[in-house]
Write an enzyme that holds these catalytic residues in place. Structure first.
Site, PDB file in Angstrom:
ATOM      1  N   ASP A  96       9.399   2.693  -0.144  1.00  0.00           N
ATOM      2  CA  ASP A  96       7.981   3.047   0.793  1.00  0.00           C
ATOM      3  C   ASP A  96       8.207   2.734   2.389  1.00  0.00           C
ATOM      4  O   ASP A  96       7.818   1.723   2.538  1.00  0.00           O
ATOM      5  CB  ASP A  96       6.805   2.836   0.389  1.00  0.00           C
ATOM      6  CG  ASP A  96       5.662   3.527   1.228  1.00  0.00           C
ATOM      7  OD1 ASP A  96       5.982   4.205   2.248  1.00  0.00           O
ATOM      8  OD2 ASP A  96       4.322   3.385   0.505  1.00  0.00           O
TER       9      ASP A  96
ATOM     10  N   TYR B 256       1.147  -1.175   0.014  1.00  0.00           N
ATOM     11  CA  TYR B 256      -0.021   0.111  -0.007  1.00  0.00           C
ATOM     12  C   TYR B 256       0.861   1.255   0.117  1.00  0.00           C
ATOM     13  O   TYR B 256       1.869   1.181   0.803  1.00  0.00           O
ATOM     14  CB  TYR B 256      -1.018  -0.064   1.244  1.00  0.00           C
ATOM     15  CG  TYR B 256      -1.782   1.184   1.303  1.00  0.00           C
ATOM     16  CD1 TYR B 256      -2.933   1.441   0.428  1.00  0.00           C
ATOM     17  CD2 TYR B 256      -1.628   2.263   2.219  1.00  0.00           C
ATOM     18  CE1 TYR B 256      -3.727   2.440   0.357  1.00  0.00           C
ATOM     19  CE2 TYR B 256      -2.600   3.205   2.573  1.00  0.00           C
ATOM     20  CZ  TYR B 256      -3.513   3.460   1.483  1.00  0.00           C
ATOM     21  OH  TYR B 256      -4.385   4.464   1.467  1.00  0.00           O
TER      22      TYR B 256
ATOM     23  N   LYS C 205       4.074   8.273   9.212  1.00  0.00           N
ATOM     24  CA  LYS C 205       3.826   7.780  10.509  1.00  0.00           C
ATOM     25  C   LYS C 205       4.562   8.163  11.793  1.00  0.00           C
ATOM     26  O   LYS C 205       4.374   9.139  12.107  1.00  0.00           O
ATOM     27  CB  LYS C 205       3.556   6.286  10.246  1.00  0.00           C
ATOM     28  CG  LYS C 205       2.507   6.002   9.305  1.00  0.00           C
ATOM     29  CD  LYS C 205       1.920   4.295   9.079  1.00  0.00           C
ATOM     30  CE  LYS C 205       0.624   4.304   8.274  1.00  0.00           C
ATOM     31  NZ  LYS C 205       0.919   4.185   6.898  1.00  0.00           N
TER      32      LYS C 205
HETATM   33  C1  LIG Z   1       0.221   4.638   5.699  1.00  0.00           C
HETATM   34  C2  LIG Z   1       1.063   4.137   4.407  1.00  0.00           C
HETATM   35  C3  LIG Z   1       0.889   5.087   3.470  1.00  0.00           C
HETATM   36  C4  LIG Z   1      -0.106   6.358   3.287  1.00  0.00           C
HETATM   37  O1  LIG Z   1       0.162   7.409   4.085  1.00  0.00           O
HETATM   38  P1  LIG Z   1      -1.029   8.100   4.442  1.00  0.00           P
HETATM   39  O2  LIG Z   1      -0.390   9.171   5.714  1.00  0.00           O
HETATM   40  O3  LIG Z   1      -2.191   7.264   5.109  1.00  0.00           O
HETATM   41  O4  LIG Z   1      -1.464   9.018   3.372  1.00  0.00           O
HETATM   42  C5  LIG Z   1       1.762   4.775   2.343  1.00  0.00           C
HETATM   43  N1  LIG Z   1       2.785   3.885   2.572  1.00  0.00           N
HETATM   44  C6  LIG Z   1       2.630   3.055   3.237  1.00  0.00           C
HETATM   45  C7  LIG Z   1       3.594   1.902   3.299  1.00  0.00           C
HETATM   46  C8  LIG Z   1       1.821   3.325   4.457  1.00  0.00           C
HETATM   47  O5  LIG Z   1       1.730   2.362   5.382  1.00  0.00           O
END
Ligand SMILES: *Cc1c(COP(=O)(O)O)cnc(C)c1O
Length: 421
Positions: A233, A145, A261
């Site tokens: 990511d 994701y 995060k």
């Molecule tokens: C949470 C997440 C995102 C998206 O971040 P948001 O702040 O929710 O837009 C992108 N990549 C990874 C791996 C994530 O866990």
């Protein structure tokens, strides 16, 4: 204000004014068949709902609250920042300090730019990669994701997986025409049309799936051969698996990285960064446009700086220890009960699959989610005051505030919960 709000009636009211009653889909508990608890407050490892019930919280804002909720140092920093003004539309010293702090920990990020969400970070990093290479195609992996931008929703994990969506309605075919989705943990063919390969170096949005030996190294080699950029990511793994994230843990250096995060300490902040020659293509230096009214927000940078400052080696050791203890105890509980389960751990991240064999990709994660055991276990735990992630596709996030006692209590409650299934 209504007195004595309760979860059921709040949820009904919420559903009237916002789709599914929530600001982000997984929070609706729709895949685990429960009514969401509405949080009134949180502290350390615990959240309290509007009915006054307390839950031992393993969501922790999907890991953003790595120190635990309402850590006194973070609260103090955010309050002090608020008094000085909440947003200026002008640069601040804290943005420089946060970018420097991030770069010290993640040397591959020679330059960074702050944004407000992980979605923005990945979307912008991809734009930079396309601008740099002059190519359009991107390769991602099923079950990873990367936020909810059009091009990255194909084959997505997290909420996309939770709701069983192939991608999303409202995304034009052209928007995903240049997105190739490959199976996780297999190095795909990368040709000279590929601008970048984006990957969660540890997949944490289809449960938790560690990279197979050689996978990340193989991606690095394949990208180098094709002149494509490698984008990690690290929105979940960054500053969580250690100061240098997954790239430090696995010793593979990407060209670009995204963070979120943990970096925002529970406030809306994220970042993307990487090679200077790529990052210097961004406006106003270069032709790749990217911007944000609230980017580098003073409350968020204050929180982020405080959190990074407190995450020393001892903190990481403690965090990984908690996750390892929890995984070992839960594994014991499931074995005792004769329930087939996999409890993978990478640093302070834990996964939970009700499956016979280790889960290495999205197909296996889906097969495990489909048996419905996670949803029943989730409800049985929630009844006992433990808040697990409300989806089989999310990781479990112990925080620094979770004590050894909390972990033991979790295992005891899991023993009781599993007995009722
Ligand atoms: C949470 C997440 C995102 C998206 O971040 P948001 O702040 O929710 O837009 C992108 N990549 C990874 C791996 C994530 O866990």
């Amino acid at each position: 204000m209504a007195d004595m709000a309760d979860n059921e009636s709040l949820y009904r009211r919420a559903c009237e004014v916002t789709p599914g009653g929530v600001s982000s889909p997984v929070r609706s508990f729709s895949s685990v068949g429960a009514t969401p608890y509405f949080v009134a407050r949180a502290e350390g490892a615990w959240v309290w709902d509007v009915e006054g019930r307390r839950y031992l919280d393993y969501v922790q804002s999907w890991g953003a609250s790595i120190l635990g909720h309402a850590h006194p140092a973070v609260v103090k920093a955010v309050c002090a920042a608020a008094v000085r003004g909440t947003s200026y539309g002008a640069p601040t010293e804290a943005e420089v300090l946060l970018a420097e702090a991030a770069r010290r920990r993640v040397p591959s990020c020679e330059m960074l730019r702050l944004v407000s969400s992980g979605t923005e970070a990945t979307m912008s990093a991809i734009r930079a990669a396309r601008g740099f290479t002059g190519r359009d195609r991107i390769v991602k992996f099923a079950g990873c994701y990367h936020g909810h931008s059009d091009a990255l929703l194909a084959g997505g994990g997290s909420g996309v997986a939770t709701l069983g969506l192939p991608g999303s309605a409202g995304v034009p075919a052209e928007a995903v025409a240049q997105t190739v989705v490959a199976p996780y943990n297999q190095v795909p063919v990368i040709d000279r049309e590929v601008a970048c390969v984006i990957v969660e170096p540890v997949a944490a949005n289809m449960g938790l799936v560690a990279p197979a030996p050689g996978f990340l190294e193989g991606l690095r080699t394949a990208c180098d051969r094709a002149g494509a950029l490698l984008l990690f990511d690290e929105v979940i793994t960054g500053f969580r698996l250690g100061p240098g994230g997954a790239q430090e843990m696995y010793g593979v250096v990407p060209d670009l990285s995204t963070f979120g995060k943990v970096l925002g300490g529970g406030l809306p902040l994220a970042a993307f960064g990487g090679r200077r020659d790529v990052m210097e293509l961004l406006a106003p230096v270069g032709p790749v446009y990217q911007a944000g009214t609230l980017s580098g927000n003073p409350l968020a940078t204050a929180a982020g700086l405080t959190v990074l400052g407190l995450l020393d080696d001892a903190a990481y050791t403690m965090l990984s220890g908690r996750a390892a203890d929890l995984a070992a105890m839960l594994t014991g509980v499931f074995e005792e009960a004769g329930v087939a389960a996999q409890v993978p751990v990478v640093g302070s991240l834990m996964g939970l699959f009700f499956a016979d064999s280790p889960v290495v990709d999205y197909d296996a994660a889906r097969a495990s989610a489909a048996n419905g055991v996670y949803a029943r276990f989730f409800r049985a735990m929630l009844d006992r005051g433990v808040a697990l992630p409300p989806s089989p596709y999310e990781a479990v996030f112990p925080s620094l505030a979770h004590t050894r006692d909390d972990v033991e209590r979790t295992a005891d409650l899991a023993r009781a919960a599993i007995a009722t299934l």
